[in-house]
Design an enzyme around this catalytic site. Structure first.
Site, mmCIF file in Angstrom:
data_model
loop_
_atom_site.group_PDB
_atom_site.id
_atom_site.type_symbol
_atom_site.label_atom_id
_atom_site.label_comp_id
_atom_site.label_asym_id
_atom_site.label_seq_id
_atom_site.Cartn_x
_atom_site.Cartn_y
_atom_site.Cartn_z
ATOM 1 N N ASN A 5 0.804 -1.234 0.000
ATOM 2 C CA ASN A 5 0.000 0.000 0.000
ATOM 3 C C ASN A 5 0.832 1.276 0.000
ATOM 4 O OD1 ASN A 5 0.681 -0.457 2.699
ATOM 5 N ND2 ASN A 5 -1.136 0.585 3.445
ATOM 6 N N GLU A 43 4.518 -3.958 12.390
ATOM 7 C CA GLU A 43 3.563 -2.874 12.099
ATOM 8 C C GLU A 43 2.394 -3.545 11.390
ATOM 9 O OE1 GLU A 43 3.702 0.311 12.863
ATOM 10 O OE2 GLU A 43 5.741 0.400 13.633
ATOM 11 N N CYS A 101 -3.225 1.653 6.547
ATOM 12 C CA CYS A 101 -3.471 1.062 7.863
ATOM 13 C C CYS A 101 -4.035 2.122 8.804
ATOM 14 C CB CYS A 101 -2.189 0.479 8.424
ATOM 15 S SG CYS A 101 -0.860 1.674 8.409
HETATM 16 P P1 NAD Z 1 0.127 -8.913 3.842
HETATM 17 O O1 NAD Z 1 0.219 -9.231 5.273
HETATM 18 O O2 NAD Z 1 -0.709 -9.771 2.977
HETATM 19 O O3 NAD Z 1 1.571 -8.902 3.183
HETATM 20 C C1 NAD Z 1 2.627 -8.144 3.735
HETATM 21 C C2 NAD Z 1 3.945 -8.735 3.295
HETATM 22 O O4 NAD Z 1 4.084 -10.039 3.830
HETATM 23 C C3 NAD Z 1 4.098 -8.876 1.785
HETATM 24 O O5 NAD Z 1 5.428 -8.620 1.443
HETATM 25 C C4 NAD Z 1 3.759 -10.336 1.567
HETATM 26 O O6 NAD Z 1 4.334 -10.866 0.391
HETATM 27 C C5 NAD Z 1 4.376 -10.960 2.794
HETATM 28 N N1 NAD Z 1 3.823 -12.272 3.156
HETATM 29 C C6 NAD Z 1 2.564 -12.725 2.967
HETATM 30 N N2 NAD Z 1 2.453 -13.979 3.447
HETATM 31 C C7 NAD Z 1 3.659 -14.315 3.960
HETATM 32 C C8 NAD Z 1 4.181 -15.467 4.608
HETATM 33 N N3 NAD Z 1 3.438 -16.547 4.831
HETATM 34 N N4 NAD Z 1 5.469 -15.463 5.000
HETATM 35 C C9 NAD Z 1 6.236 -14.395 4.786
HETATM 36 N N5 NAD Z 1 5.813 -13.258 4.180
HETATM 37 C C10 NAD Z 1 4.532 -13.223 3.779
HETATM 38 O O7 NAD Z 1 -0.325 -7.366 3.771
HETATM 39 P P2 NAD Z 1 -0.651 -6.501 2.481
HETATM 40 O O8 NAD Z 1 -1.948 -6.955 1.939
HETATM 41 O O9 NAD Z 1 0.534 -6.422 1.584
HETATM 42 O O10 NAD Z 1 -0.797 -5.049 3.152
HETATM 43 C C11 NAD Z 1 -1.927 -4.622 3.778
HETATM 44 C C12 NAD Z 1 -1.830 -4.794 5.282
HETATM 45 O O11 NAD Z 1 -0.684 -4.110 5.777
HETATM 46 C C13 NAD Z 1 -3.000 -4.174 6.019
HETATM 47 O O12 NAD Z 1 -3.434 -5.038 7.026
HETATM 48 C C14 NAD Z 1 -2.417 -2.908 6.622
HETATM 49 O O13 NAD Z 1 -3.098 -2.426 7.752
HETATM 50 C C15 NAD Z 1 -1.040 -3.328 6.919
HETATM 51 N N6 NAD Z 1 -0.172 -2.144 7.033
HETATM 52 C C16 NAD Z 1 0.246 -1.776 8.277
HETATM 53 C C17 NAD Z 1 1.034 -0.640 8.407
HETATM 54 C C18 NAD Z 1 1.514 -0.206 9.761
HETATM 55 O O14 NAD Z 1 2.438 0.605 9.800
HETATM 56 N N7 NAD Z 1 0.969 -0.692 10.851
HETATM 57 C C19 NAD Z 1 1.399 0.101 7.284
HETATM 58 C C20 NAD Z 1 0.950 -0.312 6.034
HETATM 59 C C21 NAD Z 1 0.167 -1.455 5.925
#
Ligand code: NAD
Length: 474
Positions: free
Chosen positions: A150, A249, A283
């Site tokens: 995002n 995060e 987020c």
């Molecule tokens: P996601 O959890 O699906 O993926 C995040 C990352 O993890 C990606 O690089 C993905 O390829 C990787 N990933 C997925 N499955 C994995 C696994 N089994 N093992 C290792 N890595 C894995 O999240 P998304 O859809 O990319 O992003 C949206 C989410 O991120 C939302 O929940 C949002 O709230 C959160 N977010 C949080 C913050 C914060 O600062 N708190 C900031 C931005 C986004």
């Protein structure tokens, strides 16, 4: 136009299997690049390269580390339009949001260039007077950084900059939807003079096995993850097997509380930012609007007018202020949340249905929402407002806190009441009559299941430092 390879040990590589996967423009579903897939062996090679580069990087004078980070900031400043375009092409967001992200992202290089030379320790006499206590802060070591789609530039720089400032070397694993932005950031770092092996880039497909292979490697000391709470939980369990220090995060479910006496014009413009920034894919995006009964009609009316004025379409068209979601899958996820809310009794005041082609979802307002219903307990991650009236401030606070998440909250209203309410909200950040909080100089992070640790501010670098106590004779 795009760098499409992995970066390991100072070299751009196509990956040991030669496999590539398509990167899709979500505005029209066209393929814009084919990115190299990292095998488990490539992931481990990246960790080894980071491990080899570590001693020299740790020993590099902080001023020199700082100047490389500063050069990264300057290059990103000169090339902000180029970066914004890459972000739009693979992520879909509106150009104005991409440009804002490009500016936000580079600030982490500037901030941590300044922090790199201010890592402090402690030196004192023990209370019993029998020894000297010396505390030094040292870089934790090889770090695995995992980022979401995002904010593909800012979430990467928010981790890389403090890690390098602290003297760590890193392997970045970006989301598979947005590898091009990540590769651009690495390319900037190479041009800024980052030595080989200090920063590496891998994109394993699927992510799980490649990341596991990295976490199993004995050189890895740190996992810094931004993404969903669900994946965060899985990674925490995997990191536990090797007792790897973890910063998380995670997801949010931000409440936006409108207190009696709130200034409606100010509140509506705050709501537009808290909901619509980044097309709602943040987020920090307001997920649940709790509005005092005395204001709900006027608030809904004025918000519908503002949201109705938004122009939606391909992000590269400058007049569009709402672009596409990152993928058709993500569009369908938002649509399913809205459909279920309607089944549960929500009324559609604006929008409500996805585009037929492209990953677009229009600005949407749902009324008659019940607190505790499905849409109020899940992160929407799209341009959808859910409105819930309240009578007593006490019940608004209870509803706001009734969630497993605790990343951010917003409170609008007379200053004193809003401050008192803010202090009772269970979240890592609260905006009081202010809807944009993200700032590299402030600490960003959540409580409850929204995360562990902080990024940015003075705390961001500490996530990549470890204290060492040296006790010595007088
Ligand atoms: P996601 O959890 O699906 O993926 C995040 C990352 O993890 C990606 O690089 C993905 O390829 C990787 N990933 C997925 N499955 C994995 C696994 N089994 N093992 C290792 N890595 C894995 O999240 P998304 O859809 O990319 O992003 C949206 C989410 O991120 C939302 O929940 C949002 O709230 C959160 N977010 C949080 C913050 C914060 O600062 N708190 C900031 C931005 C986004």
């Amino acid at each position: 136009m795009f760098q499409q390879d992995l970066h390991i040990d100072g070299e751009w590589r196509s990956g040991s299997t030669g496999r590539r996967y398509p990167v899709i423009d979500p505005a029209d579903s066209t393929e814009i690049a084919t990115f190299a897939v990292a095998s488990e062996a490539d992931c481990v090679a990246a960790i080894r390269a980071a491990d080899r580069a570590l001693p020299e990087w740790t020993a590099t004078p902080p001023r020199d580390r700082s100047e490389i980070l500063r050069r990264c900031f300057e290059i990103m400043q000169e090339e902000e339009e180029r970066l914004a375009e890459i972000i739009v092409r693979e992520n879909g967001k509106a150009y104005v949001d991409a440009l804002t992200e490009a500016r936000y992202a580079r600030e982490f290089f500037r901030w941590f260039a300044e922090e790199a030379v201010r890592i402090r320790g402690d030196f004192r006499l023990s209370p019993s007077g029998d020894k000297r206590i010396t505390i030094v802060q040292q870089g934790i070591g090889v770090s695995v950084l995992i980022t979401p789609w995002n904010f593909p530039a800012a979430m990467a720089t928010r981790k890389i900059a403090p890690a390098l400032a602290a003297g760590c070397t890193v392997v970045l694993k970006p989301a598979s939807e947005t590898p091009l932005t990540a590769a651009y950031v690495i390319d900037v770092m190479v041009r800024a003079g980052t030595p080989p092996g200090v920063v590496n880039l891998v994109v394993p497909q699927p992510a799980g096995p490649g990341v596991q292979a990295m976490l199993r490697h004995p050189s890895v000391r740190k996992l810094s993850f931004t993404g969903s709470t669900e994946v965060g939980r899985t990674l925490l369990k995997e990191a536990a097997d090797y007792v790897i220090s973890s910063s998380m995060e995670l997801g949010g479910n931000a409440p936006f509380i409108v207190l009696p006496g709130a200034d409606i014009a100010e509140t509506v413009s705050g709501a537009m930012v808290a909901k619509m920034r980044n097309g709602g894919s943040a987020c920090t995006a307001a997920n649940r609007f709790y509005v005092h009964v005395s204001l709900i009609e006027e608030f809904t009316e004025r918000l519908a007018e503002e949201m109705g004025r938004i122009t939606m379409g391909p992000g590269l068209t400058p007049t569009n202020s709402l672009g596409a979601l990152v993928s058709v899958k993500e569009r369908d996820k938002v649509a399913a949340l809205v459909d279920r809310a309607i089944e549960e009794g929500a009324h559609v005041r604006l929008g409500g249905s996805p585009s037929e082609s492209g990953a677009f979802f229009p600005p949407t307002i749902l009324t008659n929402i019940r607190h505790g219903s499905h849409i109020t307990t899940n992160e929407i991650f799209g341009p959808v407002v859910t409105l819930i009236p309240f009578d007593e401030v006490e019940s608004a606070i209870e509803m706001a806190n009734d969630t497993i998440y605790g990343l951010i909250a917003y409170v609008y209203g007379p200053h004193n009441e809003a401050m008192t309410t803010a202090l009772r909200i269970e979240s890592g950040m609260v905006g009081v009559n202010r809807a944009l909080l993200s700032d590299p100089a402030a600490s960003f992070g959540g409580v409850k299941q929204s995360g562990l640790g902080r990024e940015g501010g003075f705390g961001g670098i500490k996530e990549f430092l470890e204290e060492k106590y040296v006790g010595s004779a007088l």
